[in-house]
Write an enzyme that holds these catalytic residues in place. Structure first.
Site, mmCIF file in Angstrom:
data_model
loop_
_atom_site.group_PDB
_atom_site.id
_atom_site.type_symbol
_atom_site.label_atom_id
_atom_site.label_comp_id
_atom_site.label_asym_id
_atom_site.label_seq_id
_atom_site.Cartn_x
_atom_site.Cartn_y
_atom_site.Cartn_z
ATOM 1 N N ASP A 69 67.526 156.404 55.879
ATOM 2 C CA ASP A 69 68.218 157.109 56.967
ATOM 3 C C ASP A 69 68.744 158.430 56.412
ATOM 4 O O ASP A 69 69.558 158.438 55.482
ATOM 5 C CB ASP A 69 69.360 156.218 57.465
ATOM 6 C CG ASP A 69 70.016 156.727 58.739
ATOM 7 O OD1 ASP A 69 69.890 157.932 59.050
ATOM 8 O OD2 ASP A 69 70.686 155.915 59.408
ATOM 9 N N ASP A 120 69.458 163.518 62.483
ATOM 10 C CA ASP A 120 69.797 162.193 61.948
ATOM 11 C C ASP A 120 68.623 161.306 62.330
ATOM 12 O O ASP A 120 68.346 161.132 63.523
ATOM 13 C CB ASP A 120 71.115 161.739 62.586
ATOM 14 C CG ASP A 120 71.586 160.372 62.127
ATOM 15 O OD1 ASP A 120 70.934 159.761 61.265
ATOM 16 O OD2 ASP A 120 72.635 159.920 62.650
ATOM 17 N N HIS A 178 74.843 157.721 68.700
ATOM 18 C CA HIS A 178 76.035 158.567 68.858
ATOM 19 C C HIS A 178 75.651 159.978 69.246
ATOM 20 O O HIS A 178 74.569 160.456 68.901
ATOM 21 C CB HIS A 178 76.819 158.606 67.537
ATOM 22 C CG HIS A 178 75.940 158.832 66.338
ATOM 23 N ND1 HIS A 178 75.725 160.076 65.804
ATOM 24 C CD2 HIS A 178 75.160 157.975 65.613
ATOM 25 C CE1 HIS A 178 74.875 159.963 64.778
ATOM 26 N NE2 HIS A 178 74.507 158.705 64.644
ATOM 27 N N HIS A 210 79.269 161.990 64.225
ATOM 28 C CA HIS A 210 79.603 161.011 65.257
ATOM 29 C C HIS A 210 80.559 161.685 66.217
ATOM 30 O O HIS A 210 81.757 161.733 65.995
ATOM 31 C CB HIS A 210 80.202 159.743 64.644
ATOM 32 C CG HIS A 210 79.183 158.939 63.881
ATOM 33 N ND1 HIS A 210 78.848 157.649 64.201
ATOM 34 C CD2 HIS A 210 78.385 159.263 62.847
ATOM 35 C CE1 HIS A 210 77.898 157.203 63.377
ATOM 36 N NE2 HIS A 210 77.608 158.175 62.547
ATOM 37 N N GLU A 249 69.612 154.885 67.719
ATOM 38 C CA GLU A 249 69.241 154.099 66.540
ATOM 39 C C GLU A 249 69.351 152.596 66.765
ATOM 40 O O GLU A 249 70.339 151.985 66.380
ATOM 41 C CB GLU A 249 70.051 154.534 65.321
ATOM 42 C CG GLU A 249 71.549 154.662 65.519
ATOM 43 C CD GLU A 249 72.220 155.180 64.245
ATOM 44 O OE1 GLU A 249 71.902 154.708 63.145
ATOM 45 O OE2 GLU A 249 73.087 156.070 64.366
ATOM 46 N N GLU A 259 65.360 155.549 63.991
ATOM 47 C CA GLU A 259 66.299 156.489 64.613
ATOM 48 C C GLU A 259 65.649 157.847 64.814
ATOM 49 O O GLU A 259 64.915 158.338 63.944
ATOM 50 C CB GLU A 259 67.542 156.647 63.710
ATOM 51 C CG GLU A 259 68.581 157.621 64.247
ATOM 52 C CD GLU A 259 69.860 157.643 63.408
ATOM 53 O OE1 GLU A 259 69.796 157.297 62.212
ATOM 54 O OE2 GLU A 259 70.911 158.023 63.961
HETATM 55 MN MN MN Z 1 71.133 157.790 60.721
HETATM 56 MN MN MN Z 2 72.994 157.973 63.313
#
Ligand code: MN
Ligand code: MN
Length: 304
Positions: free
Chosen positions: A86, A97, A157, A165, A190, A284
Protein backbone atom coordinates in the site's frame (compact mmCIF):
# COMPACT_ATOMS: atom_id res chain seq x y z
CA UNK A 1 -14.78 22.21 -6.91
CA UNK A 2 -14.28 21.70 -10.59
CA UNK A 3 -15.59 18.91 -12.74
CA UNK A 4 -12.06 17.94 -13.77
CA UNK A 5 -9.40 16.50 -11.46
CA UNK A 6 -6.40 18.66 -10.63
CA UNK A 7 -3.46 17.67 -12.89
CA UNK A 8 -1.28 17.10 -9.83
CA UNK A 9 -3.85 14.63 -8.43
CA UNK A 10 -3.68 12.67 -11.69
CA UNK A 11 0.11 12.87 -11.79
CA UNK A 12 0.44 11.56 -8.22
CA UNK A 13 -1.89 8.71 -9.14
CA UNK A 14 -0.01 7.78 -12.29
CA UNK A 15 3.27 7.65 -10.37
CA UNK A 16 1.90 5.39 -7.65
CA UNK A 17 0.31 3.09 -10.24
CA UNK A 18 3.61 2.74 -12.08
CA UNK A 19 5.40 1.94 -8.83
CA UNK A 20 2.93 -0.85 -7.95
CA UNK A 21 3.30 -2.34 -11.44
CA UNK A 22 7.05 -2.34 -10.94
CA UNK A 23 6.93 -3.74 -7.39
CA UNK A 24 4.39 -6.53 -7.94
CA UNK A 25 6.81 -9.03 -9.50
CA UNK A 26 9.47 -8.29 -6.87
CA UNK A 27 7.32 -9.56 -3.96
CA UNK A 28 8.41 -13.20 -3.65
CA UNK A 29 9.10 -15.77 -0.91
CA UNK A 30 12.42 -15.09 0.84
CA UNK A 31 12.70 -11.45 -0.26
CA UNK A 32 13.20 -8.91 2.54
CA UNK A 33 10.24 -6.71 3.41
CA UNK A 34 12.68 -3.83 3.96
CA UNK A 35 13.94 -4.18 0.38
CA UNK A 36 10.41 -3.77 -0.99
CA UNK A 37 9.69 -0.76 1.27
CA UNK A 38 12.88 0.97 0.17
CA UNK A 39 12.44 0.12 -3.49
CA UNK A 40 8.83 1.38 -3.60
CA UNK A 41 9.76 4.60 -1.82
CA UNK A 42 12.78 5.18 -4.10
CA UNK A 43 10.68 4.62 -7.22
CA UNK A 44 7.95 7.03 -6.07
CA UNK A 45 10.56 9.77 -5.98
CA UNK A 46 12.37 8.59 -9.16
CA UNK A 47 9.08 8.67 -11.11
CA UNK A 48 8.61 12.34 -10.25
CA UNK A 49 6.66 12.74 -7.01
CA UNK A 50 7.44 15.66 -4.72
CA UNK A 51 7.22 13.35 -1.76
CA UNK A 52 5.82 10.19 -0.23
CA UNK A 53 2.26 10.59 1.02
CA UNK A 54 3.04 7.96 3.68
CA UNK A 55 5.55 5.13 4.21
CA UNK A 56 5.25 2.05 2.00
CA UNK A 57 3.02 -0.38 3.96
CA UNK A 58 3.81 -4.06 3.47
CA UNK A 59 1.37 -6.13 5.53
CA UNK A 60 1.45 -9.93 5.42
CA UNK A 61 -1.42 -12.41 5.99
CA UNK A 62 -3.30 -11.48 9.21
CA UNK A 63 -1.56 -8.12 9.32
CA UNK A 64 -4.26 -5.94 7.78
CA UNK A 65 -2.38 -2.64 7.55
CA UNK A 66 0.29 -0.28 8.88
CA UNK A 67 3.32 -2.55 8.82
CA UNK A 68 6.37 -0.83 7.41
CA UNK A 69 9.87 -2.07 8.03
CA UNK A 70 11.76 -0.58 10.94
CA UNK A 71 15.44 0.25 10.36
CA UNK A 72 17.47 -3.02 9.94
CA UNK A 73 14.33 -5.16 9.59
CA UNK A 74 15.29 -8.76 8.75
CA UNK A 75 11.74 -9.98 8.09
CA UNK A 76 11.29 -11.89 4.81
CA UNK A 77 8.21 -12.96 2.85
CA UNK A 78 6.96 -16.46 3.70
CA UNK A 79 6.50 -19.24 1.12
CA UNK A 80 2.75 -18.83 1.02
CA UNK A 81 0.26 -16.12 1.89
CA UNK A 82 -1.05 -12.67 1.04
CA UNK A 83 1.12 -9.54 0.88
CA UNK A 84 -0.56 -6.15 0.77
CA UNK A 85 1.60 -3.38 -0.69
CA UNK A 86 0.00 0.00 0.00
CA UNK A 87 1.75 3.14 -1.22
CA UNK A 88 1.15 6.86 -1.60
CA UNK A 89 2.76 9.70 -3.51
CA UNK A 90 2.11 13.40 -3.49
CA UNK A 91 2.62 16.12 -6.07
CA UNK A 92 2.38 19.58 -4.52
CA UNK A 93 0.36 18.01 -1.72
CA UNK A 94 -2.11 16.25 -4.05
CA UNK A 95 -2.18 12.67 -2.80
CA UNK A 96 -2.49 9.24 -4.36
CA UNK A 97 -3.18 6.18 -2.19
CA UNK A 98 -3.25 2.75 -3.83
CA UNK A 99 -2.71 -0.89 -2.90
CA UNK A 100 -2.43 -4.35 -4.39
CA UNK A 101 -2.28 -7.80 -2.84
CA UNK A 102 0.21 -10.41 -4.01
CA UNK A 103 -0.71 -14.09 -3.55
CA UNK A 104 2.73 -15.63 -2.90
CA UNK A 105 2.01 -19.14 -4.19
CA UNK A 106 -1.44 -18.89 -5.75
CA UNK A 107 -3.22 -20.53 -2.80
CA UNK A 108 -5.47 -17.59 -1.99
CA UNK A 109 -7.11 -16.78 -5.31
CA UNK A 110 -10.58 -16.08 -3.88
CA UNK A 111 -9.16 -13.41 -1.57
CA UNK A 112 -7.65 -11.63 -4.56
CA UNK A 113 -10.86 -11.93 -6.56
CA UNK A 114 -13.02 -10.75 -3.64
CA UNK A 115 -11.11 -7.54 -2.87
CA UNK A 116 -10.34 -6.71 -6.51
CA UNK A 117 -13.92 -7.23 -7.69
CA UNK A 118 -15.23 -5.27 -4.71
CA UNK A 119 -12.99 -2.35 -5.62
CA UNK A 120 -14.11 -2.39 -9.25
CA UNK A 121 -17.79 -2.67 -8.25
CA UNK A 122 -17.34 0.23 -5.82
CA UNK A 123 -15.69 2.36 -8.51
CA UNK A 124 -18.71 1.66 -10.74
CA UNK A 125 -21.04 3.16 -8.11
CA UNK A 126 -19.12 6.44 -7.90
CA UNK A 127 -21.07 9.43 -9.18
CA UNK A 128 -22.11 12.79 -7.71
CA UNK A 129 -24.56 12.34 -4.81
CA UNK A 130 -24.09 8.58 -4.39
CA UNK A 131 -24.57 7.69 -0.73
CA UNK A 132 -21.41 6.41 0.93
CA UNK A 133 -23.49 3.63 2.48
CA UNK A 134 -24.41 2.45 -1.01
CA UNK A 135 -20.73 2.17 -1.96
CA UNK A 136 -20.20 0.08 1.18
CA UNK A 137 -23.20 -2.12 0.42
CA UNK A 138 -21.77 -2.98 -3.01
CA UNK A 139 -18.34 -3.75 -1.50
CA UNK A 140 -19.88 -6.03 1.13
CA UNK A 141 -22.07 -7.99 -1.28
CA UNK A 142 -19.20 -8.44 -3.78
CA UNK A 143 -16.85 -9.82 -1.09
CA UNK A 144 -19.53 -12.13 0.31
CA UNK A 145 -19.93 -13.75 -3.12
CA UNK A 146 -16.50 -15.31 -2.53
CA UNK A 147 -17.56 -16.65 0.88
CA UNK A 148 -15.46 -14.00 2.67
CA UNK A 149 -16.22 -10.97 4.85
CA UNK A 150 -15.26 -7.33 4.48
CA UNK A 151 -13.29 -5.76 7.32
CA UNK A 152 -15.93 -3.36 8.59
CA UNK A 153 -13.54 -1.61 10.99
CA UNK A 154 -11.41 -0.32 8.12
CA UNK A 155 -12.67 2.09 5.51
CA UNK A 156 -11.76 4.20 2.54
CA UNK A 157 -11.52 7.92 3.03
CA UNK A 158 -11.73 11.30 1.42
CA UNK A 159 -8.44 12.75 0.17
CA UNK A 160 -7.57 16.42 0.38
CA UNK A 161 -4.28 18.19 -0.36
CA UNK A 162 -1.81 17.38 2.44
CA UNK A 163 -4.48 15.37 4.28
CA UNK A 164 -4.63 11.61 3.79
CA UNK A 165 -7.72 10.91 5.90
CA UNK A 166 -9.85 13.95 5.18
CA UNK A 167 -13.46 14.20 6.32
CA UNK A 168 -15.73 11.49 4.99
CA UNK A 169 -15.14 7.72 5.14
CA UNK A 170 -16.08 5.11 2.56
CA UNK A 171 -17.40 2.12 4.50
CA UNK A 172 -16.62 -1.44 3.47
CA UNK A 173 -20.11 -2.60 4.52
CA UNK A 174 -23.65 -1.40 3.84
CA UNK A 175 -24.52 1.32 6.36
CA UNK A 176 -27.34 3.78 6.81
CA UNK A 177 -25.21 6.86 6.32
CA UNK A 178 -26.83 9.70 4.45
CA UNK A 179 -23.64 11.55 3.50
CA UNK A 180 -22.74 11.40 -0.17
CA UNK A 181 -19.83 11.69 -2.55
CA UNK A 182 -20.03 15.06 -4.24
CA UNK A 183 -18.82 16.34 -7.58
CA UNK A 184 -15.15 17.33 -7.48
CA UNK A 185 -14.24 15.40 -4.34
CA UNK A 186 -11.46 12.81 -4.22
CA UNK A 187 -11.50 9.51 -2.34
CA UNK A 188 -9.42 6.43 -1.67
CA UNK A 189 -11.61 3.31 -1.87
CA UNK A 190 -10.08 0.24 -0.21
CA UNK A 191 -12.01 -2.98 0.34
CA UNK A 192 -10.43 -5.59 2.63
CA UNK A 193 -11.56 -9.24 2.42
CA UNK A 194 -11.00 -11.81 5.18
CA UNK A 195 -11.99 -15.23 6.48
CA UNK A 196 -11.83 -13.81 10.03
CA UNK A 197 -14.57 -11.84 11.77
CA UNK A 198 -14.03 -8.51 10.01
CA UNK A 199 -12.78 -6.62 13.04
CA UNK A 200 -9.35 -5.14 13.70
CA UNK A 201 -7.05 -5.26 16.71
CA UNK A 202 -3.96 -3.13 17.30
CA UNK A 203 -0.59 -4.77 17.83
CA UNK A 204 2.02 -3.62 20.36
CA UNK A 205 4.32 -1.88 17.87
CA UNK A 206 4.06 1.20 15.69
CA UNK A 207 6.49 1.94 12.88
CA UNK A 208 4.46 4.77 11.32
CA UNK A 209 3.89 8.14 12.96
CA UNK A 210 2.44 11.56 12.26
CA UNK A 211 3.19 14.96 13.73
CA UNK A 212 0.85 16.70 16.13
CA UNK A 213 1.65 20.15 14.74
CA UNK A 214 -0.11 22.00 17.57
CA UNK A 215 1.68 20.26 20.42
CA UNK A 216 3.78 22.76 22.37
CA UNK A 217 4.97 20.56 25.21
CA UNK A 218 8.44 21.41 26.53
CA UNK A 219 11.06 18.95 25.29
CA UNK A 220 14.74 18.40 25.94
CA UNK A 221 17.09 19.81 23.33
CA UNK A 222 17.68 16.63 21.28
CA UNK A 223 14.02 15.58 21.28
CA UNK A 224 13.06 19.08 20.18
CA UNK A 225 15.51 18.87 17.28
CA UNK A 226 13.91 15.64 16.12
CA UNK A 227 10.40 17.10 16.53
CA UNK A 228 11.30 20.15 14.46
CA UNK A 229 13.04 18.11 11.78
CA UNK A 230 10.04 15.77 11.45
CA UNK A 231 7.64 18.72 11.23
CA UNK A 232 9.76 20.36 8.57
CA UNK A 233 10.27 17.19 6.51
CA UNK A 234 6.88 15.47 6.74
CA UNK A 235 4.46 18.26 7.73
CA UNK A 236 0.99 16.72 8.20
CA UNK A 237 1.74 13.47 6.34
CA UNK A 238 2.60 10.14 8.05
CA UNK A 239 6.24 9.05 8.22
CA UNK A 240 8.30 5.97 9.08
CA UNK A 241 10.55 5.75 12.13
CA UNK A 242 13.10 4.24 9.73
CA UNK A 243 13.29 7.55 7.84
CA UNK A 244 14.72 9.32 10.88
CA UNK A 245 17.45 6.79 11.54
CA UNK A 246 20.81 8.56 11.37
CA UNK A 247 19.18 11.78 10.17
CA UNK A 248 19.83 13.87 13.30
CA UNK A 249 23.50 13.76 14.26
CA UNK A 250 24.13 12.43 17.74
CA UNK A 251 20.52 11.49 18.41
CA UNK A 252 19.07 7.96 18.62
CA UNK A 253 15.91 8.24 16.54
CA UNK A 254 14.10 5.46 18.43
CA UNK A 255 14.73 7.13 21.79
CA UNK A 256 13.50 10.48 20.45
CA UNK A 257 10.41 8.87 18.91
CA UNK A 258 9.46 7.31 22.25
CA UNK A 259 9.91 10.66 24.00
CA UNK A 260 7.84 12.44 21.36
CA UNK A 261 5.04 9.87 21.74
CA UNK A 262 5.05 10.32 25.53
CA UNK A 263 4.84 14.10 25.08
CA UNK A 264 1.97 13.77 22.63
CA UNK A 265 4.04 15.54 19.96
CA UNK A 266 3.61 12.63 17.56
CA UNK A 267 0.95 9.99 17.06
CA UNK A 268 1.86 6.32 16.46
CA UNK A 269 -0.14 4.02 14.16
CA UNK A 270 0.23 0.48 15.52
CA UNK A 271 0.28 -2.47 13.13
CA UNK A 272 -3.33 -3.58 12.69
CA UNK A 273 -4.26 -7.27 12.76
CA UNK A 274 -7.45 -8.98 11.73
CA UNK A 275 -9.55 -9.59 14.84
CA UNK A 276 -9.42 -13.40 14.61
CA UNK A 277 -6.05 -13.51 12.83
CA UNK A 278 -7.82 -14.24 9.55
CA UNK A 279 -6.10 -13.91 6.19
CA UNK A 280 -6.52 -10.44 4.66
CA UNK A 281 -6.49 -9.11 1.09
CA UNK A 282 -6.84 -5.48 0.00
CA UNK A 283 -7.02 -3.49 -3.20
CA UNK A 284 -7.18 0.30 -3.31
CA UNK A 285 -7.52 3.08 -5.85
CA UNK A 286 -7.75 6.85 -5.63
CA UNK A 287 -10.64 8.38 -7.52
CA UNK A 288 -12.04 11.77 -8.50
CA UNK A 289 -15.83 12.15 -8.48
CA UNK A 290 -16.50 13.39 -12.00
CA UNK A 291 -19.84 14.46 -13.52
CA UNK A 292 -20.48 11.03 -15.07
CA UNK A 293 -18.58 8.81 -12.63
CA UNK A 294 -15.20 7.99 -11.18
CA UNK A 295 -11.94 9.10 -12.75
CA UNK A 296 -9.34 6.70 -11.33
CA UNK A 297 -5.95 8.39 -10.89
CA UNK A 298 -4.03 5.26 -9.84
CA UNK A 299 -5.05 2.95 -12.69
CA UNK A 300 -2.12 0.74 -13.78
CA UNK A 301 -1.19 -0.02 -17.39
CA UNK A 302 -1.13 -3.76 -16.73
CA UNK A 303 -4.50 -3.81 -14.98
CA UNK A 304 -7.30 -5.80 -16.61
MN1 MN B 1 -3.61 2.91 1.24
MN1 MN C 1 -6.18 4.60 2.09
Amino acid sequence: MGDKPHPDFMKAGKIAGKVLSFIESKVKPGVKVLKICRLAEEKIMAFGANGLAFPCNVSINEEAAHYTSPHSDTKVFPNTGLVKVDIGAHVNGYISDTAITVDLDGSYEKYIVAAKNALEAAIETVRPNVRLGEVGRVIESTIKKQGLKPIHQLSGHQLKPWTLHAGKNVPNVGMKVSSTMNLGETYAIEPFATNGNGTIKSGPYAYIFSNNMKNKKKLDRDTLRVRNAARQMFKTLPWAGRWLHGKITGVDANVAIKALQRAGAIHGYPVLYEGKDGMVSQFEHSVFVGPTGAIVSTRRDNEV
